[in-house]
Motif scaffolding. Structure first.
Motif, PDB file in Angstrom:
ATOM      1  N   LEU A 314       0.832  -1.208   0.000  1.00 14.17           N
ATOM      2  CA  LEU A 314       0.000   0.000   0.000  1.00 14.17           C
ATOM      3  C   LEU A 314       0.862   1.252   0.000  1.00 14.17           C
ATOM      4  CD1 LEU A 314      -2.987  -0.794   2.380  1.00 14.17           C
ATOM      5  CD2 LEU A 314      -3.130  -0.064   0.008  1.00 14.17           C
ATOM      6  N   LEU A 315       1.957   1.217   0.747  1.00 13.15           N
ATOM      7  CA  LEU A 315       2.863   2.364   0.784  1.00 13.15           C
ATOM      8  C   LEU A 315       3.505   2.583  -0.586  1.00 13.15           C
ATOM      9  CD1 LEU A 315       4.595   1.866   4.262  1.00 13.15           C
ATOM     10  CD2 LEU A 315       2.948   3.624   3.631  1.00 13.15           C
ATOM     11  N   THR A 567      -0.547  -0.228   8.660  1.00 11.12           N
ATOM     12  CA  THR A 567       0.080   0.860   7.899  1.00 11.12           C
ATOM     13  C   THR A 567       0.467   2.005   8.817  1.00 11.12           C
ATOM     14  OG1 THR A 567      -1.276   0.267   5.991  1.00 11.12           O
ATOM     15  CG2 THR A 567      -0.225   2.430   5.964  1.00 11.12           C
ATOM     16  N   TYR A 568      -0.427   2.340   9.751  1.00  7.03           N
ATOM     17  CA  TYR A 568      -0.113   3.407  10.698  1.00  7.03           C
ATOM     18  C   TYR A 568       1.058   3.024  11.594  1.00  7.03           C
ATOM     19  CZ  TYR A 568      -4.036   6.453   9.578  1.00  7.03           C
ATOM     20  OH  TYR A 568      -4.872   7.325   8.944  1.00  7.03           O
ATOM     21  N   PHE A 569       1.164   1.738  11.920  1.00  7.44           N
ATOM     22  CA  PHE A 569       2.292   1.274  12.741  1.00  7.44           C
ATOM     23  C   PHE A 569       3.612   1.444  11.997  1.00  7.44           C
ATOM     24  CE2 PHE A 569       5.113  -2.359  13.795  1.00  7.44           C
ATOM     25  CZ  PHE A 569       5.457  -1.968  15.085  1.00  7.44           C
ATOM     26  N   GLY A 574       8.523   5.194  11.406  1.00  7.47           N
ATOM     27  CA  GLY A 574       9.280   6.246  10.719  1.00  7.47           C
ATOM     28  C   GLY A 574       9.338   7.530  11.519  1.00  7.47           C
ATOM     29  N   LYS A 575       8.216   7.912  12.154  1.00  8.07           N
ATOM     30  CA  LYS A 575       8.200   9.121  12.994  1.00  8.07           C
ATOM     31  C   LYS A 575       9.142   8.969  14.179  1.00  8.07           C
ATOM     32  CE  LYS A 575       3.274   9.590  11.951  1.00  8.07           C
ATOM     33  NZ  LYS A 575       1.909   9.560  12.543  1.00  8.07           N
ATOM     34  N   ILE A 576       9.115   7.794  14.801  1.00  7.20           N
ATOM     35  CA  ILE A 576       9.995   7.545  15.949  1.00  7.20           C
ATOM     36  C   ILE A 576      11.457   7.592  15.523  1.00  7.20           C
ATOM     37  CG2 ILE A 576      10.683   5.841  17.670  1.00  7.20           C
ATOM     38  CD1 ILE A 576       8.088   7.203  18.314  1.00  7.20           C
ATOM     39  N   LEU A 577      11.751   7.051  14.331  1.00  3.69           N
ATOM     40  CA  LEU A 577      13.133   7.063  13.848  1.00  3.69           C
ATOM     41  C   LEU A 577      13.625   8.488  13.646  1.00  3.69           C
ATOM     42  CD1 LEU A 577      15.625   5.555  12.853  1.00  3.69           C
ATOM     43  CD2 LEU A 577      14.592   5.483  10.574  1.00  3.69           C
ATOM     44  N   VAL A 578      12.794   9.349  13.036  1.00  2.22           N
ATOM     45  CA  VAL A 578      13.197  10.744  12.793  1.00  2.22           C
ATOM     46  C   VAL A 578      13.399  11.480  14.113  1.00  2.22           C
ATOM     47  CG1 VAL A 578      12.468  12.961  11.836  1.00  2.22           C
ATOM     48  CG2 VAL A 578      12.094  10.863  10.529  1.00  2.22           C
ATOM     49  N   SER A 627       1.803  12.098   7.670  1.00  2.00           N
ATOM     50  CA  SER A 627       0.347  12.091   7.605  1.00  2.00           C
ATOM     51  C   SER A 627      -0.133  12.204   6.168  1.00  2.00           C
ATOM     52  CB  SER A 627      -0.231  13.239   8.448  1.00  2.00           C
ATOM     53  OG  SER A 627       0.156  14.493   7.920  1.00  2.00           O
ATOM     54  N   VAL A 628       0.687  12.804   5.280  1.00  2.68           N
ATOM     55  CA  VAL A 628       0.356  12.830   3.857  1.00  2.68           C
ATOM     56  C   VAL A 628       0.302  11.405   3.322  1.00  2.68           C
ATOM     57  CG1 VAL A 628       1.135  13.573   1.578  1.00  2.68           C
ATOM     58  CG2 VAL A 628       1.355  15.117   3.526  1.00  2.68           C
ATOM     59  N   TYR A 629       1.283  10.591   3.701  1.00  5.22           N
ATOM     60  CA  TYR A 629       1.285   9.184   3.293  1.00  5.22           C
ATOM     61  C   TYR A 629       0.107   8.442   3.896  1.00  5.22           C
ATOM     62  CZ  TYR A 629       5.152   7.607   0.440  1.00  5.22           C
ATOM     63  OH  TYR A 629       5.950   7.318  -0.634  1.00  5.22           O
ATOM     64  N   ALA A 630      -0.178   8.710   5.176  1.00  4.43           N
ATOM     65  CA  ALA A 630      -1.292   8.031   5.836  1.00  4.43           C
ATOM     66  C   ALA A 630      -2.608   8.354   5.141  1.00  4.43           C
ATOM     67  CB  ALA A 630      -1.350   8.444   7.307  1.00  4.43           C
ATOM     68  N   MET A 631      -2.806   9.627   4.793  1.00  2.46           N
ATOM     69  CA  MET A 631      -4.046  10.029   4.110  1.00  2.46           C
ATOM     70  C   MET A 631      -4.092   9.432   2.706  1.00  2.46           C
ATOM     71  SD  MET A 631      -6.534  11.693   5.278  1.00  2.46           S
ATOM     72  CE  MET A 631      -8.163  11.913   4.574  1.00  2.46           C
ATOM     73  N   CYS A 632      -2.934   9.362   2.066  1.00  2.08           N
ATOM     74  CA  CYS A 632      -2.865   8.786   0.728  1.00  2.08           C
ATOM     75  C   CYS A 632      -3.253   7.309   0.758  1.00  2.08           C
ATOM     76  CB  CYS A 632      -1.461   8.960   0.160  1.00  2.08           C
ATOM     77  SG  CYS A 632      -1.223   8.219  -1.467  1.00  2.08           S
ATOM     78  N   VAL A 633      -2.674   6.563   1.693  1.00  2.77           N
ATOM     79  CA  VAL A 633      -2.957   5.129   1.801  1.00  2.77           C
ATOM     80  C   VAL A 633      -4.421   4.895   2.140  1.00  2.77           C
ATOM     81  CG1 VAL A 633      -2.485   3.072   3.176  1.00  2.77           C
ATOM     82  CG2 VAL A 633      -0.597   4.488   2.363  1.00  2.77           C
TER      83      VAL A 633
END
Length: 675
Positions: A314-315, A567-569, A574-578, A627-633
């Motif tokens: 999906l990503l 998908t959110y997980f 990725g957010k945690i890594l950044v 969140s752009v990716y989350a909304m896209c997926v």
């Protein structure tokens, strides 16, 4: 229309608050007459420090109740430098006039050096005694020091209070502690402000790096989504492992420390947060928490390994959509800008509302009790009033800013209105962004030939369509969410106000209500997000779109369970890594452990101030871009479910979804049915 009326009312409220409010009342200390100390263009321009006539009276319990010390307060240019009573000054004044010149700095302008002590106490023109002090938070506080384990002021442990009594420095210390409790939060705030003033450019550099890193991850995800996922996984596990190792090192180093046996219960609640990091108990607790998080992430990866494969596909599909609509990567900047405007307007309005009004004076009684205590009074006629006769020694001192007009009576209501419209606007801005992005990605999905059939500027078109046709629907959805958040805040406020009056049943009820509203908020956010997608696709109203989205998801509940949260997980990793990577770099930099690369600031009060700012700021930036990716997926997923119901894959009604994504969903469904 209701939303626009609320915004117009919000603008009018800001204008009225701006007319009546005065932020200087927050920045400057105020004397007993309600005048600012250090304000330019006034007689107190060069008198920037607040002086208390009788600091010992600040030991009264009324200080914590009324947040006002029951003694006269005046503005001075400097603090006293020696011990001297009014009677001693009168005796020395006969030989040297300069003693009065030094002493009168701490008296009212109408004071004279020839008054008797009873007359002085009645007129309240001068303090009965002064003692060596230093300015702290723009207030004169005693210059304490410790000598041979004993508390003293300039080597003196006893002093005369000017009323014929010998007082101990310990009593003075108690009074200072009582009044300083009302300023501890402000002292912490000033130190935090100093750290921000010192490190603001380093913070901006760190947040810029986080933005570039987030952008880079989004671009790379189009080409190497699978590799990037495992990079997220091992990166997060490595960051948590480093945190566990560092906590263990600090815990081991504190084993032989003299205060290593102390606990949080021993030191109590401290405004100096760095004191907690001097306890091995703190590092041991952090080590346990990080270990639990590490194990939890590993277990989730083991149990979700098959579903993660679907999420990665999906990503990849989302990456193609973002690649064809690159303007979506810039949209978070617009969202941040609009949110910053809303937050700034709310904060400024709240400050102006809090400082609205005229000086209100209250009756305070330094010693004894009086039936008129805490009543409003007029300082101009107080000495000749009935209250002064009924309560000898009572003072009419400045308490706060307020008023009796209709505006001042409704200031608490205006604060609630300010907060509610702020929540409504914040949720509306987020809803507008979600609807605009969903419209752009839906345009990509329903294009027969990608990217040839995608119209020009799909994001700009979707944004204009949302503003022109769907403002009411977005406002209604955000109103529901804002109302729930407002109820949560009211519950929290009631809980704080009645904290000491609760029984076990009321505490249980409060916990249940908070839990229910938390769950309700999460459910409404989920439904709203999918409703906005349906609004962007079909252009129907909010209620119809929410109903259609809910029914569509319920008919495909297994597919939703497979993809949505997984998908959110993946994106959460990725957010945690950044944020974690930026946190480690900031920690090494601000604790001066990477001097070979760059020299960090040397004069910080708390290194955790810029550190936490960079961590949370990086997380918010990463959240905005991911969140752009989350909304896209999620948009592609909703369109995919609708596509499966509307079409059958035949030549007459072909699927719009890519064959690779359709195949992996069919394989996943087969595995689910077999299980």
């Amino acid at each position: 229309i209701i939303f626009l009326l609320f915004i117009i009312g919000y603008i009018l409220l800001g204008l009225v608050a701006w007319v009546h409010g005065d932020p200087r009342r927050v920045a400057y200390p105020t004397d007993s007459q309600g005048h600012f100390c250090g304000q330019k263009g006034t007689p107190n321009e060069n008198k920037t420090i607040l002086f208390y006539f009788n600091l010992l009276s600040c030991a009264s319990p009324s200080v914590m109740i009324n947040l006002q010390c029951p003694t006269t307060q005046i503005c001075v240019s400097k603090c006293p430098e020696k011990f001297l009573t009014y009677m001693e000054m009168q005796f020395l004044y006969k030989r040297d006039k300069s003693y009065w010149e030094d002493y009168r700095q701490f008296c009212k302008t109408s004071a004279e050096p020839v008054k008797s002590l009873p007359q002085l106490l009645m007129d309240d023109d001068c303090p009965t005694a002064v003692f060596p002090s230093k300015p702290f938070l723009q207030r004169c506080f005693p210059d304490f020091s410790t000598r041979n384990g004993n508390l003293s002021i300039r080597s003196r442990m006893l002093f005369q209070d000017g009323n014929g009594r010998t007082r101990s420095v310990i009593e003075l210390r108690e009074a200072v502690n009582r009044i300083s409790k009302t300023f501890d939060a402000r002292a912490l705030g000033l130190k935090v402000f100093e750290d921000y003033a010192t490190t603001w450019y380093w913070i901006l550099i760190g947040l810029t790096i986080a933005m570039v890193l987030s952008w880079m991850f989004l671009i790379l995800m189009r080409f190497i989504a699978g590799f990037l996922f495992w990079m997220f996984v091992f990166g997060v596990l490595g960051i948590i492992a480093y945190g566990i190792w560092h906590c263990y090192q600090e815990y081991s180093n504190l084993q032989e420390h003299p205060n290593s046996t102390l606990t949080i219960y021993d030191i109590g609640i401290q405004t100096n947060i760095s004191m907690y990091f001097q306890l091995k108990q703190t590092w041991f607790t952090l080590m346990i928490i990080l270990s639990i998080i590490e194990v939890s992430v590993i277990l989730m990866l083991i149990f979700l390994r098959n579903r993660i494969r679907v999420a990665i596909f999906l990503l990849k599909e989302g990456s193609k959509a973002i690649g064809h609509i690159p303007s979506t990567l810039i949209y978070p900047v617009l969202t941040f800008f609009l949110l910053s405007i809303c937050i700034s307007y709310w904060a400024v309005t709240a400050i102006f509302l809090a400082t609205s009004g005229v000086p209100i004076y209250k009756v305070v009684v330094p010693e004894g009790q009086c039936i008129h205590e805490n009543k409003t009074c007029d300082p101009e006629i107080f000495n000749t009033s009935e209250i002064a006769k009924a309560c000898p020694g009572a003072l009419c001192t400045f308490a706060f800013y307020g008023g009796k007009s209709l505006y001042h009576q409704y200031i608490p209501t205006f604060h609630v209105y300010n907060l509610f419209v702020f929540l409504w606007l914040i949720n509306f801005v987020i809803a507008l962004g979600q609807c605009a992005l969903a419209g752009a990605f839906a345009t990509y999905y329903w294009a027969v030939k990608k990217p040839d059939d995608i119209p020009p500027h799909p994001l700009f078109t979707a944004f204009g369509r949302a503003i022109r046709y769907h403002t009411g629907s977005l406002a209604f959805g955000s109103l529901i969410l804002a109302s729930i958040q407002m109820f949560k805040m009211i519950l929290q406020y009631v809980d704080q106000r009645l904290k000491h009056a609760h029984n076990r049943f009321s505490k249980l009820l409060q916990c249940c209500l908070r839990c229910c509203f938390w769950c309700l908020e999460k459910v409404v956010k989920f439904l709203n997000r999918n409703a906005y997608i349906m609004i962007a696709i079909y252009g129907r109203n909010f209620c119809r779109s929410a109903k259609d989205a809910f029914n569509l998801l319920m008919r495909n509940i297994l597919k939703v369970a497979v993809t949505d949260e997984v998908t959110y997980f993946v994106l959460f990793l990725g957010k945690i890594l950044v944020s974690g990577s930026m946190g480690i770099l900031a920690f090494l930099f601000f604790t001066r452990r990477m001097t070979m690369i760059a020299e960090g600031p040397t004069s910080l009060n708390y290194y955790w101030v810029p550190l936490l700012t960079i961590i949370f700021g990086s997380y918010l930036i990463a959240h905005g871009f991911f969140s752009v990716y989350a909304m896209c997926v999620e948009t592609i997923f909703i369109c995919f479910l609708d596509d499966l119901e509307r079409n059958d894959g035949s030549t007459a009604r072909p699927y719009y979804v890519s064959q690779s994504l359709l195949k992996i969903f069919q394989d996943q469904n087969s595995k689910t049915k077999n299980e």
